[in-house]
Write a protein that holds these residues in place. Structure first.
Motif, PDB file in Angstrom:
ATOM      1  N   GLU A  49      35.451  24.689 112.055  1.00 26.82           N
ATOM      2  CA  GLU A  49      34.082  24.191 112.180  1.00 26.82           C
ATOM      3  C   GLU A  49      33.115  25.201 111.573  1.00 26.82           C
ATOM      4  N   LYS A 101      29.922  25.652 111.714  1.00 29.66           N
ATOM      5  CA  LYS A 101      28.844  26.233 112.512  1.00 29.66           C
ATOM      6  C   LYS A 101      29.277  27.483 113.270  1.00 29.66           C
ATOM      7  N   ASP A 159      34.698  22.121 107.923  1.00 26.92           N
ATOM      8  CA  ASP A 159      33.816  20.982 108.152  1.00 26.92           C
ATOM      9  C   ASP A 159      32.408  21.440 108.518  1.00 26.92           C
TER      10      ASP A 159
END
Length: 368
Positions: free
Chosen positions: A57, A59, A87
């Motif tokens: 991920e 973030k 992602d």
């Protein structure tokens, strides 16, 4: 040679090795998913188990963790390079832009790093470097140049829909059916894919999907109501049309959305008039009924008889102006009349123009 390619083209011809860094960018989630699936297939093959793939991920991922993943050699996977998919990597790119700019110059040979982002400006160093040495898959709706502006490429979208329908849903989507789908639900690829799946239930494998079937299945009662409204407008029943239009607005319909279905239906009348008038100018013996059939009206006697009466009632002058009228209306709904109240006024003005009182043939007769 540019290494930036639109997803439609990449899916058609994804040959060769994927370089050490790839970017999948854009707002169309279904295209991003298809691009990632194709990259995965090229890098690690079709094996769904025990393949060297990691998804992180963006973030929360740290630079060191990502690079370690790319450099990890899997115990499985039969010698394939490791594939690391990051992602939602927009924030990651912002945090580690300098590191990425340096890394893309000499990426690890052991793996492939794929950044999945929504925004990917062409003016950045990263874009320019990867355009030369990496792979960048554009997952936005296709565009083309019109003068100095970029505008949606409707033909490319329709071409993809036809290919996708055949490849994925085993149906033959006719071009006018593809055009109608976009008019009905907009260029929403996820919704288009869902409706193609639904349409496949109504025909045999490799069967044809026509505009009429799209109207019935995708448009349903709403589309039928709009077709009836347009037919009534061409017949000059203006008061009834304005009442029906008011009912659609009261149900929450917006002018911009209604315009698509209204325009699709009116274009058939405009096309029929243009086909017939061109044949007359060229000295060809083409009947109005044949012109209507060529323009996409249902090719059976009752439907052609009714359409012929409507075109005659509309008149060659108004029918000949329709394409230009619809273009101006489309532009106004995107600009000066983008507010719902002004958009409603623009649609009402269109239909009032079909009234008996505003028939230009009467004005010509009065001047005589």
């Amino acid at each position: 040679m540019s290494q930036t390619v639109h997803c439609f083209d990449y899916l058609d011809d994804a040959t060769g090795e994927v370089p050490g860094v790839a970017v999948v960018y854009g707002r169309e989630a279904i295209l991003a998913r298809l691009a990632l699936r194709q990259i995965r297939h090229v890098v690690v093959g079709g094996d769904e188990e025990d393949v060297p793939v990691a998804r992180l991920e963006g973030k929360t991922a740290a630079w060191r963790d990502v690079i370690d993943e790319v450099g990890t050699v899997s115990l499985f996977g039969g010698g394939s390079r490791r594939l690391v998919i990051l992602d939602g990597a927009d924030d990651f790119v912002s945090r580690y832009r300098a590191e990425l700019e340096k890394y893309v110059e000499k990426p690890k040979r052991s793996g492939v790093l794929v950044l999945v982002v929504e925004n990917w400006p062409k003016s950045t160093k990263l874009f320019k470097k990867l355009d030369a040495t990496g792979l960048q898959v554009d997952c936005n709706l296709p565009e083309k140049k019109s003068g100095k502006r970029s505008v949606p490429d409707a033909k490319a979208l329709h071409d993809w829909m036809i290919k996708w329908a055949k490849k994925t849903h085993q149906i033959k989507l006719e071009r006018d059916a593809a055009e109608m789908m976009v008019e009905l639900i907009g260029p929403e690829l996820g919704l288009i894919d869902q409706d193609l799946a639904r349409l496949s239930l109504y025909v045999e494998p490799n069967g044809k999907v026509s505009a009429n079937l799209v109207r019935d299945v995708v448009g349903g009662w709403r589309m039928k109501a709009i077709w009836d409204l347009v037919d009534a407008a061409v017949e000059g029943r203006t008061a009834s049309v304005l009442e029906d239009l008011d009912k659609l607005f009261s149900m929450g319909e917006r002018p911009q959305k209604l315009y698509g279905q209204i325009a699709w239906s009116l274009r058939r009348y405009a096309a029929a008039a243009r086909i017939y008038q061109r044949a007359q100018r060229n000295g060809e013996s083409k009947s109005l009924r044949n012109a209507l059939a060529d323009a996409g009206f249902p090719n059976w006697p009752k439907a052609l008889d009714e359409a012929q009466q409507r075109v005659k009632r509309l008149g060659s002058i108004r029918a000949g102006r329709l394409f230009q009228q619809l273009l101006k209306l489309d532009l106004s709904l995107k600009g000066t009349h983008s507010h719902d109240d002004r958009g409603r006024l623009a649609l009402e003005r269109l239909f009032v123009g079909f009234s008996e009182e505003l028939d230009p043939r009467h004005a010509t007769a009065d001047r005589r």
